[in-house]
Design a protein around this motif. Structure first.
Motif, PDB file in Angstrom:
ATOM      1  N   VAL A  18      30.805  67.748  54.606  1.00  0.00           N
ATOM      2  CA  VAL A  18      29.750  67.825  55.478  1.00  0.00           C
ATOM      3  C   VAL A  18      28.363  67.751  54.891  1.00  0.00           C
ATOM      4  O   VAL A  18      27.475  67.285  55.100  1.00  0.00           O
ATOM      5  N   LEU A  19      28.357  68.447  53.587  1.00  0.00           N
ATOM      6  CA  LEU A  19      26.946  68.556  53.086  1.00  0.00           C
ATOM      7  C   LEU A  19      26.777  67.560  51.842  1.00  0.00           C
ATOM      8  O   LEU A  19      25.496  67.676  51.213  1.00  0.00           O
ATOM      9  N   ARG A  20      27.437  66.704  51.461  1.00  0.00           N
ATOM     10  CA  ARG A  20      27.368  65.686  50.458  1.00  0.00           C
ATOM     11  C   ARG A  20      26.223  64.784  51.009  1.00  0.00           C
ATOM     12  O   ARG A  20      25.968  64.354  52.058  1.00  0.00           O
ATOM     13  N   PRO A  21      25.458  64.002  50.254  1.00  0.00           N
ATOM     14  CA  PRO A  21      24.119  63.292  50.551  1.00  0.00           C
ATOM     15  C   PRO A  21      24.881  62.008  50.946  1.00  0.00           C
ATOM     16  O   PRO A  21      25.704  61.443  50.251  1.00  0.00           O
ATOM     17  N   ARG A  22      24.326  61.399  52.190  1.00  0.00           N
ATOM     18  CA  ARG A  22      24.609  60.235  52.575  1.00  0.00           C
ATOM     19  C   ARG A  22      23.820  59.189  51.755  1.00  0.00           C
ATOM     20  O   ARG A  22      22.867  59.139  51.891  1.00  0.00           O
ATOM     21  N   ARG A  23      24.930  58.280  51.033  1.00  0.00           N
ATOM     22  CA  ARG A  23      24.198  57.121  50.603  1.00  0.00           C
ATOM     23  C   ARG A  23      24.254  55.683  51.397  1.00  0.00           C
ATOM     24  O   ARG A  23      25.666  55.569  51.788  1.00  0.00           O
ATOM     25  N   PRO A  24      23.524  54.815  51.538  1.00  0.00           N
ATOM     26  CA  PRO A  24      23.554  53.479  52.348  1.00  0.00           C
ATOM     27  C   PRO A  24      24.700  52.668  51.231  1.00  0.00           C
ATOM     28  O   PRO A  24      24.662  52.896  50.230  1.00  0.00           O
ATOM     29  N   PRO A  25      25.425  52.082  52.158  1.00  0.00           N
ATOM     30  CA  PRO A  25      26.257  50.980  51.318  1.00  0.00           C
ATOM     31  C   PRO A  25      25.621  50.002  50.394  1.00  0.00           C
ATOM     32  O   PRO A  25      24.473  49.677  50.705  1.00  0.00           O
ATOM     33  N   PRO A  26      26.108  49.812  49.242  1.00  0.00           N
ATOM     34  CA  PRO A  26      25.496  48.940  48.356  1.00  0.00           C
ATOM     35  C   PRO A  26      25.247  47.560  49.019  1.00  0.00           C
ATOM     36  O   PRO A  26      26.209  46.915  49.608  1.00  0.00           O
ATOM     37  N   GLN A  27      24.112  46.942  48.579  1.00  0.00           N
ATOM     38  CA  GLN A  27      23.859  45.466  49.160  1.00  0.00           C
ATOM     39  C   GLN A  27      24.690  44.550  48.216  1.00  0.00           C
ATOM     40  O   GLN A  27      24.906  44.590  46.954  1.00  0.00           O
ATOM     41  N   VAL A  28      25.516  43.780  49.159  1.00  0.00           N
ATOM     42  CA  VAL A  28      26.497  42.601  48.151  1.00  0.00           C
ATOM     43  C   VAL A  28      25.805  41.341  48.379  1.00  0.00           C
ATOM     44  O   VAL A  28      25.130  40.848  49.136  1.00  0.00           O
ATOM     45  N   ALA A  29      25.402  40.835  47.063  1.00  0.00           N
ATOM     46  CA  ALA A  29      24.897  39.651  46.599  1.00  0.00           C
ATOM     47  C   ALA A  29      25.825  38.554  47.216  1.00  0.00           C
ATOM     48  O   ALA A  29      26.958  38.604  46.876  1.00  0.00           O
ATOM     49  N   ASP A  30      25.292  37.363  47.681  1.00  0.00           N
ATOM     50  CA  ASP A  30      26.129  36.259  48.077  1.00  0.00           C
ATOM     51  C   ASP A  30      26.073  35.415  46.766  1.00  0.00           C
ATOM     52  O   ASP A  30      25.187  34.701  46.438  1.00  0.00           O
ATOM     53  N   VAL A  31      27.317  35.530  46.006  1.00  0.00           N
ATOM     54  CA  VAL A  31      27.535  34.793  44.943  1.00  0.00           C
ATOM     55  C   VAL A  31      28.400  33.531  45.281  1.00  0.00           C
ATOM     56  O   VAL A  31      29.495  33.883  45.857  1.00  0.00           O
ATOM     57  N   ARG A  32      28.173  32.552  44.837  1.00  0.00           N
ATOM     58  CA  ARG A  32      29.064  31.414  44.996  1.00  0.00           C
ATOM     59  C   ARG A  32      29.471  30.922  43.559  1.00  0.00           C
ATOM     60  O   ARG A  32      28.748  30.591  42.806  1.00  0.00           O
ATOM     61  N   LEU A  33      30.641  30.683  43.534  1.00  0.00           N
ATOM     62  CA  LEU A  33      31.382  30.580  42.222  1.00  0.00           C
ATOM     63  C   LEU A  33      31.445  28.896  42.151  1.00  0.00           C
ATOM     64  O   LEU A  33      31.599  28.088  43.236  1.00  0.00           O
ATOM     65  N   PRO A  34      31.159  28.029  41.021  1.00  0.00           N
ATOM     66  CA  PRO A  34      31.114  26.767  41.023  1.00  0.00           C
ATOM     67  C   PRO A  34      32.693  26.473  41.150  1.00  0.00           C
ATOM     68  O   PRO A  34      33.424  26.966  40.598  1.00  0.00           O
ATOM     69  N   ARG A  35      32.799  25.137  41.631  1.00  0.00           N
ATOM     70  CA  ARG A  35      34.276  24.556  41.770  1.00  0.00           C
ATOM     71  C   ARG A  35      34.297  24.005  40.461  1.00  0.00           C
ATOM     72  O   ARG A  35      33.922  23.121  39.752  1.00  0.00           O
ATOM     73  N   VAL A  36      35.730  24.421  39.930  1.00  0.00           N
ATOM     74  CA  VAL A  36      36.094  23.994  38.703  1.00  0.00           C
ATOM     75  C   VAL A  36      37.158  22.928  38.705  1.00  0.00           C
ATOM     76  O   VAL A  36      38.074  23.118  39.734  1.00  0.00           O
ATOM     77  N   THR A  37      37.128  22.018  38.229  1.00  0.00           N
ATOM     78  CA  THR A  37      38.377  20.775  38.234  1.00  0.00           C
ATOM     79  C   THR A  37      38.810  20.669  36.741  1.00  0.00           C
ATOM     80  O   THR A  37      37.839  20.782  35.810  1.00  0.00           O
ATOM     81  N   TYR A  38      40.022  20.462  36.815  1.00  0.00           N
ATOM     82  CA  TYR A  38      40.765  20.481  35.570  1.00  0.00           C
ATOM     83  C   TYR A  38      41.255  18.862  35.469  1.00  0.00           C
ATOM     84  O   TYR A  38      41.477  18.325  36.310  1.00  0.00           O
ATOM     85  N   PRO A  39      41.607  18.731  34.326  1.00  0.00           N
ATOM     86  CA  PRO A  39      41.907  17.102  33.904  1.00  0.00           C
ATOM     87  C   PRO A  39      43.251  16.920  34.778  1.00  0.00           C
ATOM     88  O   PRO A  39      43.373  15.650  35.010  1.00  0.00           O
ATOM     89  N   LEU A  40      43.988  17.869  35.000  1.00  0.00           N
ATOM     90  CA  LEU A  40      45.565  17.538  35.562  1.00  0.00           C
ATOM     91  C   LEU A  40      45.581  17.815  36.885  1.00  0.00           C
ATOM     92  O   LEU A  40      46.831  17.822  37.711  1.00  0.00           O
ATOM     93  N   ASP A  41      44.418  18.022  37.718  1.00  0.00           N
ATOM     94  CA  ASP A  41      44.489  18.331  39.011  1.00  0.00           C
ATOM     95  C   ASP A  41      45.022  17.421  39.981  1.00  0.00           C
ATOM     96  O   ASP A  41      45.460  17.373  41.080  1.00  0.00           O
ATOM     97  N   PHE A  42      44.711  15.908  39.533  1.00  0.00           N
ATOM     98  CA  PHE A  42      45.369  14.926  40.287  1.00  0.00           C
ATOM     99  C   PHE A  42      46.911  15.078  40.539  1.00  0.00           C
ATOM    100  O   PHE A  42      47.330  14.664  41.522  1.00  0.00           O
ATOM    101  N   LEU A  43      47.567  15.899  39.757  1.00  0.00           N
ATOM    102  CA  LEU A  43      48.860  16.046  39.804  1.00  0.00           C
ATOM    103  C   LEU A  43      49.410  16.915  41.223  1.00  0.00           C
ATOM    104  O   LEU A  43      50.439  16.698  41.516  1.00  0.00           O
ATOM    105  N   LEU A  44      48.442  17.583  41.527  1.00  0.00           N
ATOM    106  CA  LEU A  44      48.715  18.499  42.488  1.00  0.00           C
ATOM    107  C   LEU A  44      48.634  17.791  43.958  1.00  0.00           C
ATOM    108  O   LEU A  44      48.961  18.486  45.027  1.00  0.00           O
ATOM    109  N   ASP A  45      48.015  16.476  43.943  1.00  0.00           N
ATOM    110  CA  ASP A  45      47.998  15.988  45.250  1.00  0.00           C
ATOM    111  C   ASP A  45      48.986  15.406  45.690  1.00  0.00           C
ATOM    112  O   ASP A  45      49.864  14.515  44.986  1.00  0.00           O
ATOM    113  N   VAL A  46      49.549  15.730  46.687  1.00  0.00           N
ATOM    114  CA  VAL A  46      50.928  15.205  47.441  1.00  0.00           C
ATOM    115  C   VAL A  46      50.752  14.127  48.555  1.00  0.00           C
ATOM    116  O   VAL A  46      49.650  14.210  49.389  1.00  0.00           O
TER     117      VAL A  46
END
Length: 99
Positions: free
Chosen positions: A52-80
């Motif tokens: 009851v008595l603990r201080p209320r903290r607002p939830p942390p803001q989540v940054a919009d992070v986009r990861l770069p798409r990584v392609t590997y040399p053998l990815d073409f083998l996964l194309d069916v």
């Protein structure tokens, strides 16, 4: 020396021995059955006060992070071949199935 003589000699040697005086037995302390209940109530009260008595903290803001798409040399083998058929649910129309 026979057993009877040995018994008689022991009786003569210890005939005047008196047992040591014993104090009357003390009462054993009664167990405190209420102690766990008091500890539980105190812990519950402390937990409730903390919630009851603990201080209320607002939830942390989540940054919009986009990861770069990584392609590997053998990815073409996964194309069916015909992968588009595997991504959709097949439909069968009764009118087109039978001539």
């Amino acid at each position: 020396m026979t057993d009877d003589e040995l018994r008689r000699l022991l009786a003569e040697a210890h005939g005047g021995d008196d047992p040591p005086p014993f104090a009357p037995p003390r009462r054993a302390p009664r167990p405190r059955r209420w102690l766990p209940a008091v500890a539980f109530v105190a812990a519950a009260a402390a937990a409730a006060a903390w919630i009851v008595l603990r201080p209320r903290r607002p939830p942390p803001q989540v940054a919009d992070v986009r990861l770069p798409r990584v392609t590997y040399p053998l990815d073409f083998l996964l194309d069916v071949p015909g992968a588009d058929l595997l991504r959709t649910t097949p439909r069968f129309d009764a009118k087109e199935a039978w001539p």
